[in-house]
Write a protein that holds these residues in place. Structure first.
Motif, PDB file in Angstrom:
ATOM      1  N   ARG A 395       0.826  -1.200   0.000  1.00  0.00           N
ATOM      2  CA  ARG A 395       0.000   0.000   0.000  1.00  0.00           C
ATOM      3  C   ARG A 395       0.866   1.258   0.000  1.00  0.00           C
ATOM      4  O   ARG A 395       0.609   2.206  -0.733  1.00  0.00           O
ATOM      5  CB  ARG A 395      -0.910   0.010   1.225  1.00  0.00           C
TER       6      ARG A 395
ATOM      7  N   TYR B  15     -11.033  -2.147   8.308  1.00  0.00           N
ATOM      8  CA  TYR B  15      -9.715  -1.672   8.752  1.00  0.00           C
ATOM      9  C   TYR B  15      -9.956  -0.834   9.987  1.00  0.00           C
ATOM     10  O   TYR B  15     -10.665   0.163   9.921  1.00  0.00           O
ATOM     11  CB  TYR B  15      -9.057  -0.806   7.681  1.00  0.00           C
ATOM     12  N   ILE B  22     -12.845   1.651   9.226  1.00  0.00           N
ATOM     13  CA  ILE B  22     -13.262   1.806   7.839  1.00  0.00           C
ATOM     14  C   ILE B  22     -13.751   0.454   7.340  1.00  0.00           C
ATOM     15  O   ILE B  22     -13.000  -0.533   7.365  1.00  0.00           O
ATOM     16  CB  ILE B  22     -12.104   2.308   6.968  1.00  0.00           C
ATOM     17  N   ALA B  24     -14.230  -1.579   4.466  1.00  0.00           N
ATOM     18  CA  ALA B  24     -13.791  -1.548   3.069  1.00  0.00           C
ATOM     19  C   ALA B  24     -14.614  -2.501   2.198  1.00  0.00           C
ATOM     20  O   ALA B  24     -14.856  -2.231   1.031  1.00  0.00           O
ATOM     21  CB  ALA B  24     -12.318  -1.894   2.979  1.00  0.00           C
ATOM     22  N   SER B  44     -12.279   5.034  -6.954  1.00  0.00           N
ATOM     23  CA  SER B  44     -11.207   4.904  -5.976  1.00  0.00           C
ATOM     24  C   SER B  44     -11.800   4.752  -4.574  1.00  0.00           C
ATOM     25  O   SER B  44     -12.737   5.449  -4.209  1.00  0.00           O
ATOM     26  CB  SER B  44     -10.320   6.153  -6.048  1.00  0.00           C
ATOM     27  N   GLY B  45     -11.258   3.821  -3.819  1.00  0.00           N
ATOM     28  CA  GLY B  45     -11.764   3.595  -2.467  1.00  0.00           C
ATOM     29  C   GLY B  45     -12.918   2.614  -2.422  1.00  0.00           C
ATOM     30  O   GLY B  45     -13.480   2.350  -1.358  1.00  0.00           O
ATOM     31  N   ALA B  46     -13.263   2.031  -3.554  1.00  0.00           N
ATOM     32  CA  ALA B  46     -14.406   1.128  -3.617  1.00  0.00           C
ATOM     33  C   ALA B  46     -14.123  -0.196  -2.917  1.00  0.00           C
ATOM     34  O   ALA B  46     -15.043  -0.877  -2.466  1.00  0.00           O
ATOM     35  CB  ALA B  46     -14.777   0.874  -5.076  1.00  0.00           C
ATOM     36  N   GLY B  47     -12.878  -0.563  -2.818  1.00  0.00           N
ATOM     37  CA  GLY B  47     -12.525  -1.812  -2.150  1.00  0.00           C
ATOM     38  C   GLY B  47     -11.918  -2.844  -3.077  1.00  0.00           C
ATOM     39  O   GLY B  47     -11.801  -4.014  -2.718  1.00  0.00           O
ATOM     40  N   LYS B  48     -11.483  -2.431  -4.240  1.00  0.00           N
ATOM     41  CA  LYS B  48     -10.923  -3.362  -5.229  1.00  0.00           C
ATOM     42  C   LYS B  48      -9.637  -4.012  -4.706  1.00  0.00           C
ATOM     43  O   LYS B  48      -9.491  -5.242  -4.721  1.00  0.00           O
ATOM     44  CB  LYS B  48     -10.616  -2.619  -6.554  1.00  0.00           C
ATOM     45  N   THR B  49      -8.727  -3.156  -4.255  1.00  0.00           N
ATOM     46  CA  THR B  49      -7.464  -3.688  -3.747  1.00  0.00           C
ATOM     47  C   THR B  49      -7.711  -4.579  -2.531  1.00  0.00           C
ATOM     48  O   THR B  49      -7.100  -5.650  -2.392  1.00  0.00           O
ATOM     49  CB  THR B  49      -6.516  -2.532  -3.386  1.00  0.00           C
ATOM     50  N   THR B  50      -8.618  -4.132  -1.673  1.00  0.00           N
ATOM     51  CA  THR B  50      -8.951  -4.921  -0.484  1.00  0.00           C
ATOM     52  C   THR B  50      -9.400  -6.325  -0.884  1.00  0.00           C
ATOM     53  O   THR B  50      -8.930  -7.322  -0.324  1.00  0.00           O
ATOM     54  CB  THR B  50     -10.062  -4.222   0.313  1.00  0.00           C
ATOM     55  N   GLU B 169      -4.700  -3.102 -10.921  1.00  0.00           N
ATOM     56  CA  GLU B 169      -4.420  -1.992 -11.829  1.00  0.00           C
ATOM     57  C   GLU B 169      -3.087  -2.168 -12.559  1.00  0.00           C
ATOM     58  O   GLU B 169      -2.214  -1.314 -12.482  1.00  0.00           O
ATOM     59  CB  GLU B 169      -4.439  -0.668 -11.064  1.00  0.00           C
TER      60      GLU B 169
END
Ligand SMILES: Nc1ncnc2c1ncn2[C@@H]1O[C@H](COP(=O)(O)OP(=O)(O)OP(=O)(O)O)[C@@H](O)[C@H]1O
Ligand SMILES: [Mg+2]
Lengths: 398, 229
Positions: A395, B15, B22, B24, B44-50, B169
C-alpha cells in the motif's frame, strides 16, 4: 539462485556502506587477534629470553632488583659496580653449579643508526660465560687468545652490520669510539635471537682495562646445582652488604604482572572496538532492512515466508561478519609486525623473540568468535524484517 | 463446487485504527469460476485492492467465508497462507515491484527460492520468451520500459504455475498500446492455460475485453455484468 546469492547481491548494491561495515568488523578482529597473540607471544618470548640467559640467579650491586634485572636482560649497563673480590669469595659456594662474572659497559657511537648516534653494549666476559649460556656458540673464528688480549667477539647481528658497513670480519681490526685501543675480531657468535646478538664481547680483563674500571664487575651470573637451594644460597650471601641476589623466575613473574595490568587496558580497548563493530553491523543491516521495506513486502507477496526473510537478512549479516573476519585475520597477520613495533615502544620490557604469536588456533578462535557475534547481531534486524506485513508495504508503494 | 476458483460468502473487511473503523468490504457474495477472466471496476476507495488482497491471501477477512481453490484463508496459519500464495496464486501490481538489484531472469527466478519443495514450475527463460522478452534476460529493471517491466512481473507471477492470476491496476503505469498488449497476453494465458484471472482496473475499454465485469462501489457489489461475445 540461492539465498546466499540474493543476500550477496544486496550487499553489493550498497558497496561503500557494506565495505565500511566489513572494515569495522575487520579492525575489531585484527585488534582481538593481535591482542590474544601478544598475550601468548609475550609470555613465551620472555620465558625463552630468561632461559637463554642461562642464569637462574644474578648477583648485582644493591638497588632496585627489577631495574637491575631488566637492564641485564636488555644488555644495558648503567649499573653500579661490585668488587671482583666478591666473585672470588662466592665462587666456592657448594650450591653453585656454574658461575660467570660480567662487566657490561655502554659506549656512545655517533655513527650508529646512519649517523643518528646511539649506544653500543660491550660485555666483558670469561670462558665460563659460554658454559652458562647453553645456546651461545661460536659460528666462526675462535675464543680470545688470552684473557687480556685486545680482541673482540661479535654478536651475530653486530657481525652482519659491521660486515655490511665496514666490510670487516674475522681477522680485521675495529676501534671503540672514544678509546685509543684497536681490537682484532677473533670470532662471531651464532644467532641466539636475543638482544645480545647486537653486542661486542671482550675478555673481562681487557674490558676492565679499556674502560678503566679494574677489579670491578656489573654482575655475576649463577646457575645453581639445584634451584630449590636458592633460599639457602641467598641466606649465605646475605652478610655481604653491598650486593643483592635476584632470582630470574621472580623477575619474570614481576614483569608479567606489569604487562598484565597494561593488558587489561588494551583489552578494554579491544572490547570497545568489538562493541562498536557490532553496533555498526546492526545499524547497517537495520538500515538496509528499512530501505527495503517495500522489497521485503514484495517477496512476502510472492510467497516468501517469515523464515525466508529472516534467513535472507541473517545471511547478509553473516556475510559481512565472515568477510570482516577474513580481512581482519589478514590484517592481523600482516599488521602484526607494526603492532610488535608499537608494543616494544610502550612495554616496560620487551623480550628479544617474537612478541606476537598468531597461531592457527587463535585465528580460528577469533574467526568463530566473530561469526557468533554476527549471528547474534543479525537476530534483531532479521526479526524486524520478518515481521513486516506485506499489504502495508504494498500500500505504501501505491 | 469444484468449478469455483474463488467463492466469497458475506465477505467483510474492516480496517480499524485508533481513531476510526473503515468498512472496506460490506458482506460481499461472489463466485468466480475456474478459467474465468474477470474485471473488477469501481471508483477509488471502492474496495478493489482490499478484495484482491483477501483473495491473494495477503490479508485476512474480518468475517464471512472465503474459499480459494478449496482452501479457507481464515482457517489457515501464516505458513499455510504462504503455501497458498506460492502454489496457487500469482500477483501483478500497478508498480511492477521488481527487485532492482536483480535482472529480469533473476526476478522471475525469485519465487523459486521461496518455493522450496514445491517443484511444479515453469522454466523462467521459457516464460520470459513467452511474454516476448527473450532478448531482455540480463537487463536490470532500470534498463527496461514500463511495458517490459510489467511483462517481467507477469512472468514472475506465473513461474510457479498458479491457477489464479491477480492483477491490481496492472496498466496504471502503462500507455494505451502497452496496456492493450498486456490484456492481450492475459487473454492468451486465459485461453491457452485455462488460467483464472481477476484484474482490477479503471479502464472501461479494457474491462470490456474480459468475460465479466464486477462493479464495486463503497464496499458493495453494485452490478455483476457478464459480457457475451
Ligand atoms: N490498511 C488500511 N488501513 C485503513 N484503511 C484502509 C487500508 N487499506 C484500505 N483502506 C481503506 O479502505 C477503503 C478501500 O480501499 P481500497 O484500497 O480497497 O480501494 P480501491 O478500490 O483499491 O481504490 P483505488 O482505485 O484508489 O486503488 C478505502 O477507503 C481505504 O482508505
Ligand atoms: Mg487499489
Amino acid at each position: 539462485m540461492k539465498f546466499f546469492v540474493l543476500a550477496y547481491k544486496n550487499l553489493k548494491r550498497r558497496k561503500s556502506r557494506s565495505f565500511l561495515t566489513i572494515g569495522g568488523v575487520a579492525v575489531a578482529v585484527a585488534v582481538l587477534v593481535c591482542l590474544l597473540g601478544f598475550n601468548a607471544g609475550y609470555q613465551e618470548a620472555l620465558t625463552s629470553d630468561v632461559d637463554k640467559m642461562g642464569y637462574q640467579v644474578l648477583v648485582t650491586a644493591k638497588g632496585c632488583p627489577y631495574e637491575a634485572a631488566t637492564r641485564v636482560l636488555k644488555g644495558e649497563a648503567g649499573l653500579k659496580f661490585i668488587d671482583e673480590d666478591i666473585y672470588k669469595q662466592i665462587i666456592s659456594d657448594p650450591d653453585i653449579d656454574k658461575i660467570t662474572p660480567l662487566l657490561v659497559q655502554l659506549v656512545y657511537d655517533p655513527e650508529k643508526s646512519d649517523g643518528k648516534g646511539g649506544f653500543d653494549s660491550y660485555s666483558g666476559i670469561e670462558r665460563s660465560y659460554m658454559e652458562l649460556k647453553p645456546n651461545v656458540k661460536l659460528k666462526s673464528g675462535e675464543w680470545f687468545s688470552s684473557d687480556d688480549a685486545d680482541e673482540v667477539i661479535l654478536g651475530y647481528d653486530k657481525a652482519e652490520s659491521i660486515q655490511k658497513k665496514l666490510q670487516k670480519t674475522v681477522g680485521d681490526k675495529i676501534s671503540i669510539p672514544g678509546e685509543d685501543t684497536n681490537l682484532v675480531i677473533v670470532g662471531i657468535f651464532e644467532k641466539t635471537a636475543s638482544l645480545e646478538d647486537g653486542d661486542f664481547f671482550l675478555p673481562l680483563k681487557t674490558a676492565q682495562r679499556i674502560f678503566e674500571i679494574e677489579g670491578k664487575l656489573t654482575s655475576i651470573g649463577i646457575k645453581l646445582k639445584q634451584i630449590d637451594r636458592l633460599q639457602a644460597f641467598e641466606e649465605r650471601l646475605y652478610p655481604i652488604a653491598s650486593i643483592q641476589v635476584i632470582s630470574m623466575s621472580q623477575v619474570k613473574g614481576t614483569i608479567l604482572n606489569l604487562v598484565n595490568s597494561a593488558k587489561i587496558l588494551i583489552m578494554s580497548v579491544a572490547f570497545i572496538a568489538i562493541f562498536v563493530a557490532i553496533i555498526g553491523v546492526i545499524n547497517t543491516i537495520l538500515m538496509s532492512v528499512f530501505e527495503r521495506t517495500q522489497e521485503i513486502g514484495i517477496m512476502k507477496a510472492i510467497g516468501a515466508s517469515k523464515l525466508d526473510i529472516f534467513k535472507l537478512i541473517w545471511i547478509e549479516t553473516l556475510i559481512i561478519c565472515t568477510l570482516g573476519g577474513i580481512f581482519g585475520s589478514i590484517i592481523a597477520i600482516f599488521g602484526g609486525n607494526f603492532t610488535e613495533l608499537l608494543v616494544r615502544k610502550v612495554m616496560p620490557y620487551a623480550p628479544g623473540g617474537r612478541l606476537l604469536l598468531i597461531t592457527p588456533e587463535l585465528l580460528l578462535f577469533s574467526f568463530f568468535g566473530v561469526i557468533i557475534i554476527g549471528i547474534i547481531s543479525g537476530l534483531y534486524p532479521a526479526f524486524r524484517a520478518a515481521s513486516m506485513r506485506p499489504i502495508e508495504v504494498i500500500r505504501s508503494g501505491e | 463446487m469444484k468449478d469455483f476458483a474463488i467463492r466469497a460468502n458475506k465477505l467483510k473487511k474492516i480496517y480499524s485504527s485508533e481513531f476510526e473503523k473503515i468498512v472496506a468490504l460490506k458482506e460481499i457474495d461472489v463466485e468466480i469460476k475456474k478459467g474465468e477472466f474477470v474485471t473488477i471496476m469501481g471508483p477509488s476507495g471502492a474496495g478493489k485492492t482490499t478484495f484482491l488482497n483477501l483473495v491473494g491471501c495477503l490479508d485476512r477477512p474480518t468475517s464471512g467465508k472465503l474459499d480459494i481453490l478449496g482452501c479457507d484463508p481464515a482457517k489457515s496459519n501464516e505458513e499455510k497462507l504462504c503455501r497458498i500464495r506460492i502454489e496457487k496464486i500469482g500477483f501483478v501490481f500497478e508498480d511492477f515491484f521488481l527487485i532492482s538489484s536483480l535482472n529480469s531472469l533473476e526476478n522471475v527466478q525469485l519465487p523459486l527460492i521461496f518455493a522450496r519443495n514445491f517443484k511444479n514450475n515453469t522454466n523462467p527463460e521459457t516464460l520470459l520468451k513467452r511474454v516476448g522478452l527473450d532478448h531482455r534476460l540480463t537487463h536490470f529493471p532500470n534498463e527496461l520500459s514500463g511495458g517490459e517491466l510489467q511483462r517481467v512481473a507477469v512472468a514472475r507471477a506465473l513461474v510457479n504455475n498458479p491457477q489464479i492470476l491477480l492483477a491490481d491496476e496492472p496498466t496504471g503505469n502503462l500507455d494505451t498500446k502497452n496496456a492493450q498488449g498486456l490484456f492481450d497476453l492475459f487473454r492468451e494465458l486465459n485461453r491457452e492455460e485455462g488460467l483464472t484471472i481477476v484484474v482490477a482496473t479503471h479502464n472501461i475499454r479494457l474491462g470490456h475485453s474480459t468475460d465479466r465485469i464486477i462493479h464495486l462501489n463503497d464496499g458493495k457489489i453494485e452490478q455483476d455484468e457478464r459480457l457475451v461475445k
